[in-house]
Scaffold this active site. Sequence first.
Site, mmCIF file in Angstrom:
data_model
loop_
_atom_site.group_PDB
_atom_site.id
_atom_site.type_symbol
_atom_site.label_atom_id
_atom_site.label_comp_id
_atom_site.label_asym_id
_atom_site.label_seq_id
_atom_site.Cartn_x
_atom_site.Cartn_y
_atom_site.Cartn_z
ATOM 1 N N LYS A 124 0.309 5.959 6.824
ATOM 2 C CA LYS A 124 0.366 7.417 6.654
ATOM 3 C C LYS A 124 0.447 8.121 8.013
ATOM 4 C CE LYS A 124 0.003 6.331 2.336
ATOM 5 N NZ LYS A 124 -1.284 6.306 1.649
ATOM 6 N N TYR A 166 -8.314 7.019 -3.710
ATOM 7 C CA TYR A 166 -6.888 6.684 -3.804
ATOM 8 C C TYR A 166 -6.660 5.831 -5.067
ATOM 9 C CZ TYR A 166 -2.403 4.676 -2.448
ATOM 10 O OH TYR A 166 -1.101 4.273 -2.417
ATOM 11 N N ARG A 182 -0.372 -15.831 11.357
ATOM 12 C CA ARG A 182 -1.244 -15.325 10.280
ATOM 13 C C ARG A 182 -2.661 -15.125 10.788
ATOM 14 N NH1 ARG A 182 -3.529 -18.528 7.265
ATOM 15 N NH2 ARG A 182 -1.817 -19.981 6.919
ATOM 16 N N ASP A 184 -12.856 5.417 3.967
ATOM 17 C CA ASP A 184 -11.400 5.375 4.097
ATOM 18 C C ASP A 184 -11.011 6.687 4.774
ATOM 19 O OD1 ASP A 184 -8.670 5.729 3.716
ATOM 20 O OD2 ASP A 184 -8.642 4.793 1.738
HETATM 21 C C1 LIG Z 1 -1.960 5.332 0.936
HETATM 22 C C2 LIG Z 1 -3.420 5.185 0.917
HETATM 23 C C3 LIG Z 1 -4.016 3.922 0.786
HETATM 24 C C4 LIG Z 1 -3.200 2.662 0.643
HETATM 25 O O1 LIG Z 1 -2.424 2.430 1.764
HETATM 26 P P1 LIG Z 1 -1.063 1.551 1.714
HETATM 27 O O2 LIG Z 1 -0.685 1.443 3.140
HETATM 28 O O3 LIG Z 1 -0.084 2.305 0.879
HETATM 29 O O4 LIG Z 1 -1.421 0.244 1.088
HETATM 30 C C5 LIG Z 1 -5.390 3.841 0.786
HETATM 31 N N1 LIG Z 1 -6.156 4.950 0.891
HETATM 32 C C6 LIG Z 1 -5.621 6.179 1.001
HETATM 33 C C7 LIG Z 1 -6.515 7.356 1.117
HETATM 34 C C8 LIG Z 1 -4.236 6.339 1.022
HETATM 35 O O5 LIG Z 1 -3.707 7.563 1.115
#
Ligand SMILES: *Cc1c(COP(=O)(O)O)cnc(C)c1O
Length: 396
Positions: free
Chosen positions: A207, A110, A57, A182
Site C-alpha cells: 500500500k 482488513y 527463501r 497492523d
Molecule cells: C491490504 C491490506 C492487508 C493485506 O495486504 P496484501 O499486501 O494485500 O496481502 C492487510 N491489512 C491491511 C490493513 C490492508 O489494507
Amino acid sequence: MSDGEMKPSLQRPVAPMVGASRPVVTPIMPSVVYASDCPDALDAQYEGRVFGHTYAREGHPNADLLARRVAAMEGLEDGITLGSGMAAVTAVLLGLCRSGDHVLGADQLYGRSLRMMKEDLPRLGIATSLADPTDARAFAAAIRPETRMVLVEVVSNPTLRVADIDGIAAACKDKGVLLVVDNTFTTPAAIRPLEHGADIVLHSVTKLLAGHSDVTLGWVGAKDRALLDAMRVFAVTTGLTASPFDCWLAERGLATFDLRFARAQETAQRLGAHLAGQKGVTRVLYPTRPDHPDSARAQGLLQGRGGNMLSFEIEGGRPAANAFARAAEGIAFAPTLGDVGTTLSHPASSSHRALTPEGRAALGISEGFFRVSVGLEDPQALIACFDAGLSAARQV
Ligand SMILES: *Cc1c(COP(=O)(O)O)cnc(C)c1O
C-alpha cells in the site's frame, strides 16, 4: 550488501564496491543460491560467526535491506520482509499461536485478516473473537485467560474509526497479552505503534509504503528478538518469501514515502472540506475532522495526522453511485489504497459485499458510500473530477 546499513537521513543505502567505485542505486540480487568457500566457512555462517546468505527463501540482500528500512521507520533495527501483507498477518498468527490459544481481534479488520480469524484459526484449534477497539474497556473485557494476542488496526476500513491503542495497550500489558498492530492504513508517518505499547507491528508494504501499486509485499517487526526469530523460522519454512525485484521496487518507493504521505494527506483534508459543502453529499468521514466520532483521539493519538484515506456518502443509492463512479473519470475505481493516483472503492460491492444490507447498515455502509485513497494529483484537478461525479449523481 551486508554493509548496506544506512543512516536514517540518507535516502540511498551504500551499495558494494564495483572495482574502485560504487553504484548509487541498490543492485538487484536475484540469486537463489549463494556459494561458500568450504564446509568450515559454512559452519561459521550457520553458527552466526560470520554473515552470509545460503538460499533465497531463507533471506536475500534486497529483502534484508528493505526490512531494515521499514524497521527504521518503526523505530526498530530489524524486521522481516514477506511476500504480502497477508503473509505478514500469517507469520504473526500462525508463527506465534498454538492450538488452544485464543486471539482477540478488532471487529473491523482488513477483510482477509477477518477471514483468517473467523475461518482458518478456528479450523486449526485457535479460538478467536472480535470486539470494538474504539472502546478499550469493552475490548479489554473480551481478553480471556488463554488469549495469546490481540490484533488491531489503528484506523478502520472504511469508516475510519480510530482505535484506542493506548487503552488497549495498557490492558494487554496488564494481562500479559501480545498487542499486534497492523499499521498499513496509518503508516509510521502518522503513528509508531511500538511507542504506544504494541509488541508487534506489521504492514502491507503493497500500500502506501511501496506506493505505486506494482508490488505485493509485507513486513513484520517485533520488540522481542525471540518473537521475531520465531516468525522468521515460520516464514522460511512456509515460504512466505518476498521476491528481490519486488523488494527493490519497494525500496525505491520508500525514498519518496514522506513526501507522498504529506502531499496526499494535505489533499485529503482539502478534498474532505470541499465534499462536506456539496449538495447531495450526506457524510464525509476523515479522522481529524471535528464531525468525526473519534476526532479527539485522532488529534491525540495521531497528533492530527489524518492520513490519505477519506470516506463519503452520497444520496441516491446504487444508481447515483454508478453515475458517480462513471462520471468521476480519471479516478480509478479500484479496491486498493496508497497508490500515487487517487483510487475510489465502493465497499458495498467489494470489501463488504459478503455482509447483508443490515450488516452493512450497522457499520454505516450504504449503497452511496465510497472510500477514497487520495493520491498525488493536482488538488484542483482532483476536486474537479469529484465535482463531475457529484453532478452526474445528482442527475440520477
Ligand atoms: C491490504 C491490506 C492487508 C493485506 O495486504 P496484501 O499486501 O494485500 O496481502 C492487510 N491489512 C491491511 C490493513 C490492508 O489494507
